[in-house]
Design a protein around this motif. Structure first.
Motif, PDB file in Angstrom:
ATOM      1  N   ARG A   1      -3.456 -15.198  20.150  1.00  0.00           N
ATOM      2  CA  ARG A   1      -4.700 -14.484  20.471  1.00  0.00           C
ATOM      3  C   ARG A   1      -4.867 -13.285  19.546  1.00  0.00           C
ATOM      4  N   ALA A   2      -6.091 -13.107  19.082  1.00  0.00           N
ATOM      5  CA  ALA A   2      -6.363 -12.048  18.099  1.00  0.00           C
ATOM      6  C   ALA A   2      -5.985 -10.666  18.638  1.00  0.00           C
ATOM      7  N   GLY A   3      -6.032 -10.505  19.980  1.00  0.00           N
ATOM      8  CA  GLY A   3      -5.711  -9.200  20.555  1.00  0.00           C
ATOM      9  C   GLY A   3      -4.248  -9.035  20.948  1.00  0.00           C
ATOM     10  N   ASN A   4      -3.417 -10.018  20.632  1.00  0.00           N
ATOM     11  CA  ASN A   4      -2.007  -9.965  21.041  1.00  0.00           C
ATOM     12  C   ASN A   4      -1.167  -9.315  19.947  1.00  0.00           C
ATOM     13  N   ASP A   5      -1.302  -8.008  19.878  1.00  0.00           N
ATOM     14  CA  ASP A   5      -0.647  -7.261  18.809  1.00  0.00           C
ATOM     15  C   ASP A   5       0.888  -7.403  18.815  1.00  0.00           C
ATOM     16  N   PRO A   6       1.547  -7.303  20.011  1.00  0.00           N
ATOM     17  CA  PRO A   6       3.006  -7.449  19.994  1.00  0.00           C
ATOM     18  C   PRO A   6       3.456  -8.773  19.372  1.00  0.00           C
ATOM     19  N   ALA A   7       2.788  -9.872  19.747  1.00  0.00           N
ATOM     20  CA  ALA A   7       3.196 -11.178  19.219  1.00  0.00           C
ATOM     21  C   ALA A   7       2.904 -11.272  17.714  1.00  0.00           C
ATOM     22  N   ILE A   8       1.735 -10.777  17.299  1.00  0.00           N
ATOM     23  CA  ILE A   8       1.394 -10.838  15.862  1.00  0.00           C
ATOM     24  C   ILE A   8       2.431 -10.039  15.055  1.00  0.00           C
ATOM     25  N   LYS A   9       2.815  -8.878  15.576  1.00  0.00           N
ATOM     26  CA  LYS A   9       3.825  -8.041  14.888  1.00  0.00           C
ATOM     27  C   LYS A   9       5.173  -8.784  14.811  1.00  0.00           C
ATOM     28  N   LEU A  10       5.513  -9.438  15.917  1.00  0.00           N
ATOM     29  CA  LEU A  10       6.776 -10.202  15.919  1.00  0.00           C
ATOM     30  C   LEU A  10       6.741 -11.283  14.847  1.00  0.00           C
ATOM     31  N   TYR A  11       5.659 -12.046  14.788  1.00  0.00           N
ATOM     32  CA  TYR A  11       5.582 -13.145  13.831  1.00  0.00           C
ATOM     33  C   TYR A  11       5.564 -12.611  12.393  1.00  0.00           C
ATOM     34  N   GLU A  12       4.874 -11.489  12.186  1.00  0.00           N
ATOM     35  CA  GLU A  12       4.863 -10.902  10.834  1.00  0.00           C
ATOM     36  C   GLU A  12       6.268 -10.459  10.439  1.00  0.00           C
ATOM     37  N   LYS A  13       6.992  -9.890  11.400  1.00  0.00           N
ATOM     38  CA  LYS A  13       8.366  -9.452  11.094  1.00  0.00           C
ATOM     39  C   LYS A  13       9.227 -10.631  10.653  1.00  0.00           C
ATOM     40  N   LEU A  14       8.936 -11.807  11.222  1.00  0.00           N
ATOM     41  CA  LEU A  14       9.712 -13.008  10.895  1.00  0.00           C
ATOM     42  C   LEU A  14       9.252 -13.666   9.595  1.00  0.00           C
ATOM     43  N   GLY A  15       8.148 -13.188   9.034  1.00  0.00           N
ATOM     44  CA  GLY A  15       7.682 -13.730   7.757  1.00  0.00           C
ATOM     45  C   GLY A  15       6.410 -14.544   7.829  1.00  0.00           C
ATOM     46  N   PHE A  16       5.843 -14.707   9.023  1.00  0.00           N
ATOM     47  CA  PHE A  16       4.563 -15.426   9.131  1.00  0.00           C
ATOM     48  C   PHE A  16       3.451 -14.540   8.554  1.00  0.00           C
ATOM     49  N   THR A  17       2.458 -15.178   7.956  1.00  0.00           N
ATOM     50  CA  THR A  17       1.288 -14.451   7.468  1.00  0.00           C
ATOM     51  C   THR A  17       0.024 -15.049   8.079  1.00  0.00           C
ATOM     52  N   ILE A  18      -0.996 -14.201   8.209  1.00  0.00           N
ATOM     53  CA  ILE A  18      -2.263 -14.648   8.798  1.00  0.00           C
ATOM     54  C   ILE A  18      -3.006 -15.491   7.770  1.00  0.00           C
ATOM     55  N   SER A  19      -3.434 -16.690   8.198  1.00  0.00           N
ATOM     56  CA  SER A  19      -4.130 -17.533   7.223  1.00  0.00           C
ATOM     57  C   SER A  19      -5.552 -17.889   7.649  1.00  0.00           C
ATOM     58  N   ALA A  20      -5.879 -17.753   8.923  1.00  0.00           N
ATOM     59  CA  ALA A  20      -7.239 -18.124   9.353  1.00  0.00           C
ATOM     60  C   ALA A  20      -7.524 -17.533  10.726  1.00  0.00           C
ATOM     61  N   ARG A  21      -8.805 -17.551  11.072  1.00  0.00           N
ATOM     62  CA  ARG A  21      -9.239 -17.086  12.392  1.00  0.00           C
ATOM     63  C   ARG A  21     -10.125 -18.170  12.997  1.00  0.00           C
ATOM     64  N   ARG A  22      -9.806 -18.605  14.230  1.00  0.00           N
ATOM     65  CA  ARG A  22     -10.637 -19.613  14.891  1.00  0.00           C
ATOM     66  C   ARG A  22     -11.462 -18.912  15.961  1.00  0.00           C
ATOM     67  N   LYS A  23     -12.758 -18.851  15.722  1.00  0.00           N
ATOM     68  CA  LYS A  23     -13.678 -18.130  16.618  1.00  0.00           C
ATOM     69  C   LYS A  23     -13.707 -18.761  18.004  1.00  0.00           C
ATOM     70  N   GLY A  24     -13.556 -17.936  19.045  1.00  0.00           N
ATOM     71  CA  GLY A  24     -13.712 -18.392  20.425  1.00  0.00           C
ATOM     72  C   GLY A  24     -12.786 -19.516  20.825  1.00  0.00           C
ATOM     73  N   TYR A  25     -11.588 -19.549  20.242  1.00  0.00           N
ATOM     74  CA  TYR A  25     -10.659 -20.685  20.412  1.00  0.00           C
ATOM     75  C   TYR A  25     -10.144 -20.820  21.838  1.00  0.00           C
ATOM     76  N   TYR A  26      -9.907 -19.702  22.528  1.00  0.00           N
ATOM     77  CA  TYR A  26      -9.285 -19.758  23.861  1.00  0.00           C
ATOM     78  C   TYR A  26     -10.358 -19.908  24.940  1.00  0.00           C
ATOM     79  N   PRO A  27     -10.284 -20.999  25.719  1.00  0.00           N
ATOM     80  CA  PRO A  27     -11.366 -21.293  26.653  1.00  0.00           C
ATOM     81  C   PRO A  27     -11.512 -20.265  27.775  1.00  0.00           C
ATOM     82  N   ASP A  28     -10.404 -19.592  28.182  1.00  0.00           N
ATOM     83  CA  ASP A  28     -10.508 -18.697  29.342  1.00  0.00           C
ATOM     84  C   ASP A  28     -11.380 -17.481  29.071  1.00  0.00           C
TER      85      ASP A  28
END
Ligand SMILES: CC(C)(COP(=O)(O)OP(=O)(O)OC[C@H]1O[C@@H](n2cnc3c(N)ncnc32)[C@H](O)[C@@H]1OP(=O)(O)O)[C@@H](O)C(=O)NCCC(=O)NCCS
Length: 157
Positions: free
Chosen positions: A109-136
Motif C-alpha cells: 500500500r502506498a501509505g505503508n511507510d514502515p513496509a516500504i522502508k523495510l523493503y528498501e532497506k533490503l534492496g527493493f526499489t519502487i518500479s510502478a504505481r497501480r492506481k486504486g489497486y486495493y478494493p477496500d
C-alpha cells in the motif's frame, strides 16, 4: 531475548495465532482459508516466526517461474521495531534463492511507510504505481522489485 527466535514452515497449529495477528495488523485481513492454502502450497514458502514458543509473525513468498513473489508479511504489534520483520524477509529471500529464484517482487500500500522502508532497506526499489489497486479503500499499490536476487546479500547489521 531474540536468541530464541526461530522460523519454521506454517503448520495447522499456527493458524489461530496467525489469524489473531492478521486481524490486528492488516486492514483487509486474509481469510483462514487463504492461510490454509499455504499449508501445502506446492510453489510457496510460508514461514512463521516463533519467539519463546509463541507465534509472533509470519510471511510468505510464491515461487513464480524465477520470481519470488512476496505475498504477505506481518509482525505482532508488540514485537515490531525489533528487527524481526527484517530477519523474516531475509529468511524468505534466502530460501527463495536456494530454490533458484532470480528476482523478487511485491505490492505494498502506498501509505505503508514502515513496509516500504523495510523493503528498501533490503534492496527493493519502487518500479510502478497501480492506481486504486486495493478494493477496500481504493488505495494505490506500489510495485517494488529486487532485480538481482541471485547475487543478493542481506543488509549488514
Ligand atoms: C512492516 C513490518 C512487517 C515490519 O516489521 P518490523 O519487525 O517492525 O520491522 P523491523 O524492526 O525488522 O525493521 C526493519 C527495517 O524496516 C524499516 N521499518 C520498520 N518499521 C518502520 C517504521 N515504523 N517506520 C520506519 N521504518 C520502519 C526500517 O528500515 C527498519 O530498519 P532500522 O531498524 O534499521 O531502521 C511491520 O511493521 C508490520 O507487521 N506491519 C503490519 C503488516 C504490514 O503492513 N505488512 C506489509 C504488507 S506489504
Amino acid at each position: 531475548m531474540l536468541s530464541t527466535l526461530r522460523f519454521e514452515p506454517i503448520q495447522e497449529a499456527h493458524i489461530p495465532a496467525i489469524l489473531a495477528i492478521e486481524g490486528r495488523t492488516n486492514t483487509a485481513p486474509w481469510s483462514e482459508r487463504s492461510f490454509r492454502n499455504e499449508l501445502d502450497h506446492p510453489h510457496g514458502i510460508f514461514l512463521v516466526a516463533i519467539l519463546s514458543g509463541e507465534v509472533i509473525g509470519y510471511g510468505g513468498i510464491w515461487l513464480v517461474i524465477d520470481e519470488a513473489h512476496v505475498t504477505t508479511i506481518a509482525v505482532a504489534q508488540e514485537h515490531q521495531r525489533k528487527g524481526i520483520g527484517e530477519k523474516l524477509m531475509v529468511e524468505l529471500l534466502r530460501r527463495g534463492q536456494e530454490k533458484g529464484m532470480l528476482c523478487s517482487t511485491l505490492e505494498v500500500r502506498a501509505g505503508n511507510d514502515p513496509a516500504i522502508k523495510l523493503y528498501e532497506k533490503l534492496g527493493f526499489t519502487i518500479s510502478a504505481r497501480r492506481k486504486g489497486y486495493y478494493p477496500d479503500n481504493r488505495e494505490d499499490a506500489i510495485v517494488m522489485w529486487l532485480y538481482d536476487l541471485e547475487h543478493w546479500e542481506p543488509p549488514r547489521a
